[in-house]
Design a protein around this motif. Sequence first.
Motif, PDB file in Angstrom:
ATOM      1  N   LYS A  53       0.846  -1.212   0.000  1.00 27.47           N
ATOM      2  CA  LYS A  53       0.000   0.000   0.000  1.00 27.47           C
ATOM      3  C   LYS A  53       0.872   1.250   0.000  1.00 27.47           C
ATOM      4  O   LYS A  53       0.646   2.194  -0.743  1.00 27.47           O
ATOM      5  CB  LYS A  53      -0.911   0.006   1.228  1.00 27.47           C
ATOM      6  N   LYS A  54       1.899   1.231   0.876  1.00 25.50           N
ATOM      7  CA  LYS A  54       2.797   2.392   0.953  1.00 25.50           C
ATOM      8  C   LYS A  54       3.514   2.633  -0.377  1.00 25.50           C
ATOM      9  O   LYS A  54       3.833   3.761  -0.721  1.00 25.50           O
ATOM     10  CB  LYS A  54       3.882   2.139   2.007  1.00 25.50           C
ATOM     11  N   LEU A  55       3.791   1.538  -1.099  1.00 24.50           N
ATOM     12  CA  LEU A  55       4.561   1.652  -2.342  1.00 24.50           C
ATOM     13  C   LEU A  55       3.759   2.282  -3.463  1.00 24.50           C
ATOM     14  O   LEU A  55       4.325   2.725  -4.461  1.00 24.50           O
ATOM     15  CB  LEU A  55       5.014   0.260  -2.793  1.00 24.50           C
ATOM     16  N   ASN A  56       2.433   2.261  -3.318  1.00 21.14           N
ATOM     17  CA  ASN A  56       1.578   2.871  -4.327  1.00 21.14           C
ATOM     18  C   ASN A  56       1.868   2.298  -5.722  1.00 21.14           C
ATOM     19  O   ASN A  56       2.326   3.001  -6.625  1.00 21.14           O
ATOM     20  CB  ASN A  56       1.807   4.385  -4.319  1.00 21.14           C
ATOM     21  N   LEU A  57       1.592   1.014  -5.873  1.00 18.36           N
ATOM     22  CA  LEU A  57       2.000   0.277  -7.075  1.00 18.36           C
ATOM     23  C   LEU A  57       1.381   0.813  -8.358  1.00 18.36           C
ATOM     24  O   LEU A  57       1.907   0.588  -9.441  1.00 18.36           O
ATOM     25  CB  LEU A  57       1.643  -1.204  -6.913  1.00 18.36           C
ATOM     26  N   LYS A  58       0.239   1.510  -8.237  1.00 16.29           N
ATOM     27  CA  LYS A  58      -0.418   1.999  -9.462  1.00 16.29           C
ATOM     28  C   LYS A  58       0.314   3.197 -10.064  1.00 16.29           C
ATOM     29  O   LYS A  58       0.356   3.362 -11.270  1.00 16.29           O
ATOM     30  CB  LYS A  58      -1.863   2.371  -9.161  1.00 16.29           C
TER      31      LYS A  58
END
Length: 164
Positions: A56-61
């Motif tokens: 979630k923290k990585l913001n994969l989108k």
Amino acid sequence: MCGIVGGTSERNILPILVEGLRRLEYRGYDSAGVAFKKNGSISVTKNKGRVDQLAKKLNLKTNQSNLGIAHTRWATHGIPSEKNAHPHHSKNIFVVHNGIIENHNHLKAQLKAEGIRFSTQTDTEVIAHLIRMYTEKGQSFEKAVFNTIKKLKGAYALGIIDKN
Ligand code: GLU
């Protein structure tokens, strides 16, 4: 000992790294982290707790990268915390490590005597500083890594990025 994933890809590497960490979750861990190359610099994201929270923290989108290293940690030296989670870095050098550096106290004392400041409680941090020290003395990244490994006693699997 927990897990290491690293890779480079023409596709976005971040979902691949996260999937790799998910597959290693069964081994147990207390924290997780990723370092990835973005726009010529290295970004680090860490989380104490689950790989899902890290994702979630990585913001994969929105985040995109073609090169990265990732880690799940089972603390052996230093409490489980975001600060002690890997990757660790020293200027341009970013390191993930599974295992134990048995002679880290000795190496730490030597590095401190050279003026190096430590920011975590881990045994791993000495690796990043040693590689950086050798590269700053003019050695190639590869040579610096091999010379660092010669100094390490213990058990280790490593993933390393040089920003350059
Ligand atoms: N010894 C390292 C630490 O405590 C690595 C532990 C592991 O293998 O996850 O950070």
